[in-house]
Design an enzyme around this catalytic site. Sequence first.
Site, PDB file in Angstrom:
ATOM      1  N   GLY A  72      97.163  53.600  48.264  1.00 32.75           N
ATOM      2  CA  GLY A  72      95.956  52.770  48.337  1.00 32.75           C
ATOM      3  C   GLY A  72      94.721  53.645  48.246  1.00 32.75           C
ATOM      4  O   GLY A  72      94.749  54.726  47.645  1.00 32.75           O
TER       5      GLY A  72
ATOM      6  N   CYS B  10      88.523  57.278  61.279  1.00 34.66           N
ATOM      7  CA  CYS B  10      87.469  57.860  60.429  1.00 34.66           C
ATOM      8  C   CYS B  10      86.112  57.990  61.135  1.00 34.66           C
ATOM      9  O   CYS B  10      85.448  59.035  61.034  1.00 34.66           O
ATOM     10  CB  CYS B  10      87.313  57.037  59.155  1.00 34.66           C
ATOM     11  SG  CYS B  10      87.392  55.259  59.414  1.00 34.66           S
TER      12      CYS B  10
ATOM     13  N   HIS C  93      80.669  56.285  55.978  1.00 34.90           N
ATOM     14  CA  HIS C  93      80.247  55.667  57.227  1.00 34.90           C
ATOM     15  C   HIS C  93      78.993  56.408  57.714  1.00 34.90           C
ATOM     16  O   HIS C  93      78.923  57.640  57.655  1.00 34.90           O
ATOM     17  CB  HIS C  93      81.321  55.797  58.306  1.00 34.90           C
ATOM     18  CG  HIS C  93      82.591  55.048  58.020  1.00 34.90           C
ATOM     19  ND1 HIS C  93      82.699  54.077  57.052  1.00 34.90           N
ATOM     20  CD2 HIS C  93      83.820  55.118  58.620  1.00 34.90           C
ATOM     21  CE1 HIS C  93      83.930  53.595  57.059  1.00 34.90           C
ATOM     22  NE2 HIS C  93      84.640  54.210  57.993  1.00 34.90           N
TER      23      HIS C  93
ATOM     24  N   ARG D  90      98.344  57.690  67.510  1.00 35.96           N
ATOM     25  CA  ARG D  90      97.228  58.582  67.875  1.00 35.96           C
ATOM     26  C   ARG D  90      97.144  58.883  69.364  1.00 35.96           C
ATOM     27  O   ARG D  90      96.790  59.989  69.753  1.00 35.96           O
ATOM     28  CB  ARG D  90      95.898  57.994  67.396  1.00 35.96           C
ATOM     29  CG  ARG D  90      95.734  58.029  65.891  1.00 35.96           C
ATOM     30  CD  ARG D  90      94.399  57.437  65.502  1.00 35.96           C
ATOM     31  NE  ARG D  90      94.266  57.335  64.056  1.00 35.96           N
ATOM     32  CZ  ARG D  90      93.595  56.367  63.451  1.00 35.96           C
ATOM     33  NH1 ARG D  90      93.001  55.418  64.159  1.00 35.96           N
ATOM     34  NH2 ARG D  90      93.505  56.347  62.144  1.00 35.96           N
TER      35      ARG D  90
ATOM     36  N   GLY E 296      86.664  51.581  54.177  1.00 34.16           N
ATOM     37  CA  GLY E 296      87.407  51.813  55.418  1.00 34.16           C
ATOM     38  C   GLY E 296      88.484  50.766  55.643  1.00 34.16           C
ATOM     39  O   GLY E 296      89.429  50.983  56.398  1.00 34.16           O
TER      40      GLY E 296
HETATM   41  N1  LIG Z   1      90.221  53.705  54.329  1.00 38.81           N
HETATM   42  C1  LIG Z   1      89.782  54.567  55.244  1.00 38.81           C
HETATM   43  O1  LIG Z   1      88.599  54.993  55.244  1.00 38.81           O
HETATM   44  C2  LIG Z   1      90.705  55.050  56.299  1.00 38.81           C
HETATM   45  C3  LIG Z   1      90.264  56.043  57.165  1.00 38.81           C
HETATM   46  C4  LIG Z   1      91.125  56.511  58.162  1.00 38.81           C
HETATM   47  C5  LIG Z   1      92.391  55.981  58.268  1.00 38.81           C
HETATM   48  N2  LIG Z   1      92.792  55.007  57.397  1.00 38.81           N
HETATM   49  C6  LIG Z   1      94.146  54.490  57.550  1.00 38.81           C
HETATM   50  O2  LIG Z   1      94.890  54.855  56.401  1.00 38.81           O
HETATM   51  C7  LIG Z   1      95.874  53.846  56.110  1.00 38.81           C
HETATM   52  C8  LIG Z   1      95.713  53.381  54.669  1.00 38.81           C
HETATM   53  O3  LIG Z   1      94.401  52.870  54.471  1.00 38.81           O
HETATM   54  P1  LIG Z   1      93.838  52.515  53.039  1.00 38.81           P
HETATM   55  O4  LIG Z   1      92.378  52.356  53.231  1.00 38.81           O
HETATM   56  O5  LIG Z   1      94.355  53.452  52.013  1.00 38.81           O
HETATM   57  O6  LIG Z   1      94.488  51.075  52.797  1.00 38.81           O
HETATM   58  P2  LIG Z   1      94.836  50.366  51.408  1.00 38.81           P
HETATM   59  O7  LIG Z   1      93.841  50.733  50.366  1.00 38.81           O
HETATM   60  O8  LIG Z   1      95.025  48.942  51.733  1.00 38.81           O
HETATM   61  O9  LIG Z   1      96.210  51.029  51.013  1.00 38.81           O
HETATM   62  C9  LIG Z   1      97.386  50.910  51.755  1.00 38.81           C
HETATM   63  C10 LIG Z   1      98.527  51.210  50.819  1.00 38.81           C
HETATM   64  O10 LIG Z   1      99.717  51.293  51.567  1.00 38.81           O
HETATM   65  C11 LIG Z   1     100.718  50.623  50.853  1.00 38.81           C
HETATM   66  N3  LIG Z   1     101.779  50.173  51.743  1.00 38.81           N
HETATM   67  C12 LIG Z   1     101.731  49.218  52.684  1.00 38.81           C
HETATM   68  N4  LIG Z   1     102.924  49.123  53.304  1.00 38.81           N
HETATM   69  C13 LIG Z   1     103.741  50.037  52.726  1.00 38.81           C
HETATM   70  C14 LIG Z   1     105.088  50.416  52.919  1.00 38.81           C
HETATM   71  N5  LIG Z   1     105.845  49.836  53.825  1.00 38.81           N
HETATM   72  N6  LIG Z   1     105.574  51.409  52.165  1.00 38.81           N
HETATM   73  C15 LIG Z   1     104.795  52.026  51.216  1.00 38.81           C
HETATM   74  N7  LIG Z   1     103.528  51.708  50.983  1.00 38.81           N
HETATM   75  C16 LIG Z   1     103.001  50.713  51.727  1.00 38.81           C
HETATM   76  C17 LIG Z   1     100.015  49.483  50.171  1.00 38.81           C
HETATM   77  O11 LIG Z   1     100.799  49.058  49.106  1.00 38.81           O
HETATM   78  P3  LIG Z   1     100.474  47.771  48.205  1.00 38.81           P
HETATM   79  O12 LIG Z   1      99.512  48.284  47.184  1.00 38.81           O
HETATM   80  O13 LIG Z   1     101.797  47.442  47.702  1.00 38.81           O
HETATM   81  O14 LIG Z   1      99.872  46.737  49.089  1.00 38.81           O
HETATM   82  C18 LIG Z   1      98.713  50.130  49.758  1.00 38.81           C
HETATM   83  O15 LIG Z   1      98.825  50.750  48.501  1.00 38.81           O
HETATM   84  C19 LIG Z   1      95.643  52.752  57.168  1.00 38.81           C
HETATM   85  O16 LIG Z   1      96.522  52.973  58.238  1.00 38.81           O
HETATM   86  C20 LIG Z   1      94.223  52.975  57.607  1.00 38.81           C
HETATM   87  O17 LIG Z   1      93.993  52.503  58.917  1.00 38.81           O
HETATM   88  C21 LIG Z   1      91.992  54.542  56.422  1.00 38.81           C
END
Ligand SMILES: NC(=O)c1ccc[n+]([C@@H]2O[C@H](COP(=O)([O-])OP(=O)(O)OC[C@H]3O[C@@H](n4cnc5c(N)ncnc54)[C@H](OP(=O)(O)O)[C@@H]3O)[C@@H](O)[C@H]2O)c1
Length: 348
Positions: free
Chosen positions: A12, A127, A240, A98, A158
């Site tokens: 993602g 983050c 952010h 965490r 985020g």
């Molecule tokens: N975005 C940020 O700024 C940020 C900062 C710190 C931490 N995080 C954390 O990082 C994680 C990912 O965030 P993101 O922003 O990248 O979210 P995202 O854009 O929604 O991406 C999540 C990805 O994980 C995939 N996924 C979900 N379940 C899965 C599984 N069982 N096996 C393999 N892949 C799977 C999804 O696949 P599909 O495409 O098939 O739905 C999607 O591609 C979260 O836990 C979030 O809290 C994010």
Amino acid sequence: MKEYKIAVVGLGAVGREMLATLERSTLPISEVVPLVRRNEGEVIEFRGQMFASKLIEKGSFKDIDIALFSAGEEASLILAPMAIEEGAVVIDNSNAFRMNADVPLVVPEVNPADAQRHNGLIANPNCSTIQMVVALKPIHDRFKIKRIVVSTYQAVSGTGYQAIDELKQQMGAFINEKEIPCNVYPHQISLNVLPHIDKFMDNGYTKEEMKMFNETKKIMGDASIQVTATTVRVPVIRCHSEAVNIETEKPMPDVAEIKEIMAQAPGVVLADDVENNIYPLALDCAGKYEVFVGRIRKDYTIENGLNMWVVSDNLLKGAALNAVQIAELLVEKDWVKPSSDKKISFAQ
Ligand SMILES: NC(=O)c1ccc[n+]([C@@H]2O[C@H](COP(=O)([O-])OP(=O)(O)OC[C@H]3O[C@@H](n4cnc5c(N)ncnc54)[C@H](OP(=O)(O)O)[C@@H]3O)[C@@H](O)[C@H]2O)c1
């Protein structure tokens, strides 16, 4: 020199930044393995080689050295224990582990030594907490922070790639006078400001606000620091921003000296020249690795108080970059192998 086989779980918003950050890093990597739950076979070019994404299955982590997880909490809860069992060291971006006492929560500029005592799993902090502690650690070391009051202005990335798409669609619909689609957040995010990130807890705070409270104490290694947060989503794609107010135990020097401390702090860039309208801006900080600090000024309403404005790219220092820096730290210090045979208690 040993080369490492690195898995990236979830492609993602963060997962794709992880691949790009790994590529730019100096880590000796023999192979990257993008692991997905659907869309198997997507070809990823990495340092001139092609690697296809693979579906996650039993045995996926058998010959992986380090697995970077960014597939969300639910996926981490199931897949991280499996990855550890199969021999990989997991660096997890989700909230799943965490606050687990067996799991270090690491920001390399702040508490690198904590990474050494891992038992196969290191958590990447939230983050909004990461950028705040990078900016505040040098001040805490010198003047001991008693209390932090923080208001965040958090980008839609985020929430992940679906929220980025939704903001773009809402902006297009507004300009074209079409009905505004609203699926990701409980309210329209374009042209709006939502005082709501993650779910509401029984105490009236959001989970995001409580993450800032709990994680700051754990990363700084000081349970006495008080943190009160209001976390807010704004219609910004990346970065952010945070208005941070602190109160310290020891008297603080004048602002010029604080600026000097910030200018020297690891991972921090001082952007503070208000006469020339220079202060950190989300648009300027997007794609950058550092935490940007500006608008530093005394809080004259308390004895030892300070205000500052802190901005960083949530997808980089707030997620992908911090995780890659943890991997670099493990490799550089020869800490990749777990520090003991102790099994992590996942029941916590
Ligand atoms: N975005 C940020 O700024 C940020 C900062 C710190 C931490 N995080 C954390 O990082 C994680 C990912 O965030 P993101 O922003 O990248 O979210 P995202 O854009 O929604 O991406 C999540 C990805 O994980 C995939 N996924 C979900 N379940 C899965 C599984 N069982 N096996 C393999 N892949 C799977 C999804 O696949 P599909 O495409 O098939 O739905 C999607 O591609 C979260 O836990 C979030 O809290 C994010």
